[in-house]
Design a protein around this motif. Structure first.
Motif, short mmCIF file in Angstrom:
data_model
loop_
_atom_site.label_atom_id
_atom_site.label_comp_id
_atom_site.label_asym_id
_atom_site.label_seq_id
_atom_site.Cartn_x
_atom_site.Cartn_y
_atom_site.Cartn_z
N ARG A 188 5.17 -3.42 14.37
CA ARG A 188 6.14 -4.40 13.87
C ARG A 188 5.63 -5.13 12.64
NH1 ARG A 188 6.75 -9.92 14.82
NH2 ARG A 188 8.90 -10.69 14.64
N GLU A 189 4.34 -5.45 12.62
CA GLU A 189 3.79 -6.25 11.52
C GLU A 189 2.36 -5.85 11.24
OE1 GLU A 189 3.81 -10.95 10.35
OE2 GLU A 189 2.94 -10.46 12.30
N VAL A 190 1.99 -5.87 9.95
CA VAL A 190 0.64 -5.54 9.51
C VAL A 190 0.11 -6.67 8.64
CG1 VAL A 190 -0.78 -3.96 8.13
CG2 VAL A 190 1.11 -3.06 9.51
N ARG A 191 -1.07 -7.17 9.00
CA ARG A 191 -1.77 -8.13 8.15
C ARG A 191 -3.17 -7.60 7.90
NH1 ARG A 191 -0.30 -14.28 10.20
NH2 ARG A 191 1.99 -14.07 10.09
N ALA A 192 -3.65 -7.70 6.67
CA ALA A 192 -4.93 -7.07 6.37
C ALA A 192 -5.61 -7.73 5.18
CB ALA A 192 -4.72 -5.59 6.08
N VAL A 193 -6.94 -7.66 5.19
CA VAL A 193 -7.75 -8.09 4.06
C VAL A 193 -8.89 -7.11 3.92
CG1 VAL A 193 -9.17 -9.61 5.53
CG2 VAL A 193 -9.08 -9.99 3.05
N GLY A 194 -9.29 -6.82 2.67
CA GLY A 194 -10.38 -5.89 2.44
C GLY A 194 -11.02 -6.13 1.08
N LEU A 195 -12.24 -5.65 0.94
CA LEU A 195 -12.98 -5.85 -0.30
C LEU A 195 -13.83 -4.63 -0.64
CD1 LEU A 195 -14.36 -9.47 0.20
CD2 LEU A 195 -12.73 -8.77 -1.56
N PRO A 196 -13.93 -4.29 -1.91
CA PRO A 196 -14.94 -3.32 -2.33
C PRO A 196 -16.30 -4.01 -2.36
CG PRO A 196 -13.70 -4.08 -4.23
CD PRO A 196 -13.09 -4.73 -3.02
N VAL A 197 -17.34 -3.30 -2.00
CA VAL A 197 -18.69 -3.89 -2.01
C VAL A 197 -19.64 -3.02 -2.83
CG1 VAL A 197 -20.64 -4.68 -0.61
CG2 VAL A 197 -18.30 -4.94 0.26
N LEU A 198 -19.82 -1.78 -2.42
CA LEU A 198 -20.75 -0.89 -3.10
C LEU A 198 -20.05 0.28 -3.80
CD1 LEU A 198 -23.66 -0.70 -0.49
CD2 LEU A 198 -23.54 -2.08 -2.58
N SER A 199 -18.76 0.41 -3.60
CA SER A 199 -18.02 1.48 -4.27
C SER A 199 -16.84 0.86 -5.02
CB SER A 199 -17.52 2.51 -3.26
OG SER A 199 -16.40 2.02 -2.55
N ARG A 200 -16.04 1.69 -5.64
CA ARG A 200 -14.88 1.19 -6.38
C ARG A 200 -13.66 1.01 -5.48
NH1 ARG A 200 -15.07 4.60 -12.11
NH2 ARG A 200 -17.13 3.86 -12.78
N LYS A 201 -13.79 1.42 -4.22
CA LYS A 201 -12.70 1.29 -3.26
C LYS A 201 -13.09 0.30 -2.17
CE LYS A 201 -10.93 5.96 -4.10
NZ LYS A 201 -9.62 5.56 -4.64
#
Length: 353
Positions: A188-201
């Motif tokens: 029903r719902e998606v919440r997300a957070v993410g970060l690149p650290v050592l790669s470009r993705k």
């Protein structure tokens, strides 16, 4: 009546492909009706090294493989994700069934192209969602009883492999696929957070899903961790299960029927509660009153071997594989939706991506 021997090639002889080569040769050496007959890798040196190790022909391209007329029935595709669709487009029209490493493709358009070709040529496509074949996952299925909360952690030490995709498509998709197979309800719902650290993705991500039936699932995936963790915990009425993918074990914490009934009736006085707690602890070994802990039986087995055996059985019997192409597409669709949510969060907060 003996089964015909399936002639299988491995396309891609990198880290994943080498394991496919190993398992196929092990199956062959134990007398199963399968023969490892060829390997393909676009790096000629890699192809020839694998060919020499297993005493099979090595090729630098699928076109060369097909031109050799080796009468191949099936192939394990372990090339980078961005090449899945192009590789499948050569193999499926040649009448070859495919086990394609996860994710099925980098985009839904590519996934749909693969599935369309498979249908057109009456071929089997099984996405390589390895954890579906983890013995601990198989042991958990009979105990599913309307799970309502999942907590997943998949953490890995950084390696330079699979950097053509982000951590959601690289690692988290394993757990997304398992949870989707456990919860019979749309997201029903998606919440997300993410970060690149050592790669470009994106290298680390946290996700919260809510399903239409009210189930909540939290996922954390990292490929820049200092430790290896692969665990899934979930709660359902009166039970909590803890699944360790790496150790292949499953723990069940159960609320005793007596404790649940007494708590529901709210009739326990302190003396009764103490007596019940002592009895539960003596029986189940759990220090909390009314709870019992037990390690559930899990059959031994290497997930990759079980996955390949399942694929070969589907090829041999012309039946639907345990993990269908549609299931692989569903996991991919959810992973891509999560990536869109991560990008939206980054735009809203000014985080770098």
């Amino acid at each position: 009546m003996s089964s015909p021997t399936l002639r299988v090639a491995v396309v891609g002889a990198g880290a994943f492909g080498r394991n496919h080569l190993r398992v196929l040769r092990e199956l062959e050496s134990t007398g199963q009706p399968v023969a490892l007959v060829a390997v393909v890798d676009r790096d000629p040196a890699t192809a020839q090294a694998a060919a020499g190790k297993y005493n099979i022909p090595g090729f630098a391209s699928v076109a060369e493989l097909l031109a050799a007329n080796l009468d191949i029935h099936a192939a394990c595709v372990a090339v980078p994700t961005i090449h899945h669709a192009a590789t499948a487009a050569e193999l499926l029209p040649a009448g070859i069934d495919l086990l394609i490493e996860k994710p099925l493709a980098p985009s839904l358009a590519d996934a749909d192209a693969i599935l369309s070709l498979a249908a057109q040529h009456d071929r089997i496509v099984q996405p390589g969602h390895l954890e579906r074949f983890n013995p601990a996952v198989a042991a958990a299925r009979p105990h599913l009883n309307r799970p309502m909360f999942f907590e997943s952690h998949r953490l890995s030490i950084f390696t330079p492999r699979s950097l053509d995709v982000d951590v959601v498509l690289d690692l988290m998709i394993h757990d997304l696929d398992v949870v989707l197979s456990f919860v019979p309800s749309p997201v029903r719902e998606v919440r997300a957070v993410g970060l690149p650290v050592l790669s470009r993705k994106v290298d680390i991500a946290n996700v919260r899903l809510e399903f239409e039936n009210g189930c909540i699932a939290n996922f954390t995936a990292s490929r820049v961790s200092t430790e290896q963790v692969r665990k899934l915990r979930f709660f359902q009425p009166r039970q909590y299960l803890s699944l360790d993918f790496a150790r292949k074990d499953l723990l069940l914490i159960d609320v005793s029927a007596a404790a649940a009934a007494a708590a529901a009736a709210a009739t326990l006085d302190p003396a009764q509660f103490a007596a019940l707690a002592a009895a539960a602890a003596a029986k189940g070994g759990h220090p909390t009153a009314g709870l019992s802990l037990k390690k559930l039986p899990v059959e031994a087995g290497e997930p990759l071997r079980l996955e390949i055996e399942s694929f070969l059985n589907a090829v041999r019997t012309r039946t639907q594989p345990e993990v269908t192409g549609e299931a692989g597409r569903a996991a991919l669709a959810l992973a891509l939706e999560i990536n869109e949510a991560i990008a939206a969060h980054a735009r809203r907060t000014g985080l770098p991506l």
